[in-house]
Structure formats: C-alpha cells, structure tokens
Design a protein around this motif. Structure first.
Motif, mmCIF file in Angstrom:
data_model
loop_
_atom_site.group_PDB
_atom_site.id
_atom_site.type_symbol
_atom_site.label_atom_id
_atom_site.label_comp_id
_atom_site.label_asym_id
_atom_site.label_seq_id
_atom_site.Cartn_x
_atom_site.Cartn_y
_atom_site.Cartn_z
ATOM 1 N N SER A 2 0.849 -1.181 0.000
ATOM 2 C CA SER A 2 0.000 0.000 0.000
ATOM 3 C C SER A 2 0.887 1.234 0.000
ATOM 4 C CB SER A 2 -0.880 0.008 1.255
ATOM 5 O OG SER A 2 -1.576 1.213 1.350
ATOM 6 N N ASN A 3 0.514 2.200 -0.787
ATOM 7 C CA ASN A 3 1.263 3.452 -0.833
ATOM 8 C C ASN A 3 0.321 4.624 -0.653
ATOM 9 O OD1 ASN A 3 3.979 2.528 -1.341
ATOM 10 N ND2 ASN A 3 3.152 1.770 -3.266
ATOM 11 N N VAL A 4 -0.602 4.497 0.273
ATOM 12 C CA VAL A 4 -1.609 5.514 0.507
ATOM 13 C C VAL A 4 -0.968 6.732 1.155
ATOM 14 C CG1 VAL A 4 -3.753 6.020 1.731
ATOM 15 C CG2 VAL A 4 -3.363 3.742 0.795
ATOM 16 N N ALA A 5 -1.292 7.900 0.639
ATOM 17 C CA ALA A 5 -0.782 9.147 1.227
ATOM 18 C C ALA A 5 -1.567 9.466 2.490
ATOM 19 C CB ALA A 5 -0.906 10.280 0.230
ATOM 20 N N SER A 6 -0.949 10.106 3.400
ATOM 21 C CA SER A 6 -1.583 10.466 4.658
ATOM 22 C C SER A 6 -1.649 11.980 4.799
ATOM 23 C CB SER A 6 -0.770 9.902 5.823
ATOM 24 O OG SER A 6 -1.248 10.394 7.047
ATOM 25 N N ASP A 7 -2.723 12.451 5.423
ATOM 26 C CA ASP A 7 -2.845 13.877 5.695
ATOM 27 C C ASP A 7 -2.250 14.240 7.049
ATOM 28 O OD1 ASP A 7 -4.170 14.354 3.305
ATOM 29 O OD2 ASP A 7 -6.125 13.921 4.182
ATOM 30 N N GLY A 8 -1.845 13.238 7.808
ATOM 31 C CA GLY A 8 -1.335 13.490 9.144
ATOM 32 C C GLY A 8 0.126 13.132 9.272
ATOM 33 N N VAL A 9 0.489 12.755 10.481
ATOM 34 C CA VAL A 9 1.858 12.401 10.803
ATOM 35 C C VAL A 9 2.177 11.028 10.222
ATOM 36 C CG1 VAL A 9 3.432 11.900 12.703
ATOM 37 C CG2 VAL A 9 1.783 13.751 12.934
ATOM 38 N N VAL A 10 3.325 10.919 9.546
ATOM 39 C CA VAL A 10 3.788 9.638 9.026
ATOM 40 C C VAL A 10 5.084 9.293 9.747
ATOM 41 C CG1 VAL A 10 4.572 8.342 7.011
ATOM 42 C CG2 VAL A 10 2.767 10.065 6.752
ATOM 43 N N LEU A 11 5.087 8.140 10.396
ATOM 44 C CA LEU A 11 6.279 7.658 11.079
ATOM 45 C C LEU A 11 6.831 6.483 10.294
ATOM 46 C CD1 LEU A 11 4.962 7.573 14.767
ATOM 47 C CD2 LEU A 11 6.302 9.373 13.666
ATOM 48 N N VAL A 44 -2.307 8.453 13.123
ATOM 49 C CA VAL A 44 -0.891 8.484 12.790
ATOM 50 C C VAL A 44 -0.630 7.324 11.833
ATOM 51 C CG1 VAL A 44 1.424 8.127 13.722
ATOM 52 C CG2 VAL A 44 -0.215 9.559 14.953
ATOM 53 N N THR A 45 0.118 7.586 10.790
ATOM 54 C CA THR A 45 0.434 6.560 9.810
ATOM 55 C C THR A 45 1.807 5.982 10.100
ATOM 56 O OG1 THR A 45 -0.907 7.666 8.137
ATOM 57 C CG2 THR A 45 0.748 6.104 7.349
ATOM 58 N N LEU A 46 1.879 4.652 10.154
ATOM 59 C CA LEU A 46 3.148 3.957 10.300
ATOM 60 C C LEU A 46 3.542 3.395 8.947
ATOM 61 C CD1 LEU A 46 2.681 1.863 13.576
ATOM 62 C CD2 LEU A 46 3.818 4.064 13.295
ATOM 63 N N SER A 47 4.704 3.783 8.467
ATOM 64 C CA SER A 47 5.233 3.244 7.220
ATOM 65 C C SER A 47 6.161 2.087 7.546
ATOM 66 C CB SER A 47 5.999 4.312 6.449
ATOM 67 O OG SER A 47 6.647 3.733 5.331
ATOM 68 N N LEU A 48 5.906 0.952 6.904
ATOM 69 C CA LEU A 48 6.717 -0.235 7.126
ATOM 70 C C LEU A 48 7.789 -0.406 6.056
ATOM 71 C CD1 LEU A 48 4.231 -0.665 8.951
ATOM 72 C CD2 LEU A 48 4.445 -3.079 8.481
ATOM 73 N N GLN A 49 8.025 0.655 5.291
ATOM 74 C CA GLN A 49 9.042 0.584 4.248
ATOM 75 C C GLN A 49 10.406 0.272 4.877
ATOM 76 O OE1 GLN A 49 9.001 3.873 1.608
ATOM 77 N NE2 GLN A 49 10.634 3.075 0.343
ATOM 78 N N GLY A 50 11.067 -0.738 4.371
ATOM 79 C CA GLY A 50 12.372 -1.128 4.880
ATOM 80 C C GLY A 50 12.327 -2.072 6.064
#
Length: 105
Positions: A2-11, A44-50
């Motif tokens: 998923s590569n959904v953009a977030s309007d809030g904080v992305v960690l 809050v969005t958590l990115s699991l990239q990497g």
C-alpha cells in the motif's frame, strides 16, 4: 504493498529504530507513536518501508503497551502504509490476539 498518502503524521519505523526485534526498539517506537498522538488529532500513519519482520518482544513493547495504555482507541488511530501482505497478516493477528487477551482478563 500500500502506498496511501496520509494527511497526518507519518512515522517511518526504519527511521525511528534500527530494528524491530528488541524491547528497546519497541519502546522507541511506542514513544514516537505517543508523541505523534499528542501532536495529531486523528490518526498516525506507520510506514513499514524497509521493515523485514517483527519479533514478539518488539510488538509487545510497542503495540501491546499502546493497547494497555490506550485500549482499542489507540489501535484505531494507527494507519499502515508500505507493508507487505505477510506483515499485514502478522500485525492484524497480533492486534486481534492482544484485544482478545485483555477481554479475557
């Protein structure tokens, strides 16, 4: 993925902690999530990239403690992006197990 953009904080987890295996790594993520919650009204969005995988120690110290402190409301404020299907399955199972465990208490 998923590569959904977030309007809030992305960690981005891999920027916050060097690994996803120890209690220290989990506590580091927990602190970052709680700080982001303090500055973000909604989610809050958590990115699991990497991120390759998660240990139970990491999950217990991060998401498990988040649930203990905030309940289901804490889980509902988290969004995930840049994950692999297997990661999503693991996290959903973990979160379901945590909720069920606390209901039994």
């Amino acid at each position: 993925m998923s590569n959904v953009a977030s309007d809030g904080v992305v960690l981005n987890i891999s920027d916050i902690t060097p690994g996803t295996y120890s209690n220290v790594d989990g506590l580091t993520l927990l602190i970052a999530i709680k700080n982001a919650f303090d500055n973000q009204a909604e989610y809050v969005t958590l990115s699991l990239q990497g991120v390759i995988g998660f240990s139970s120690s990491f999950l217990n110290s991060s998401l498990g403690t988040l649930y203990e402190e905030m309940g289901i409301a804490g889980f509902k404020r988290i969004r995930l992006v840049n994950y692999k299907p297997a990661q999503l399955v693991q996290l959903k199972k973990y979160m379901t197990d945590v909720v069920q465990l606390h209901k039994a208490e």
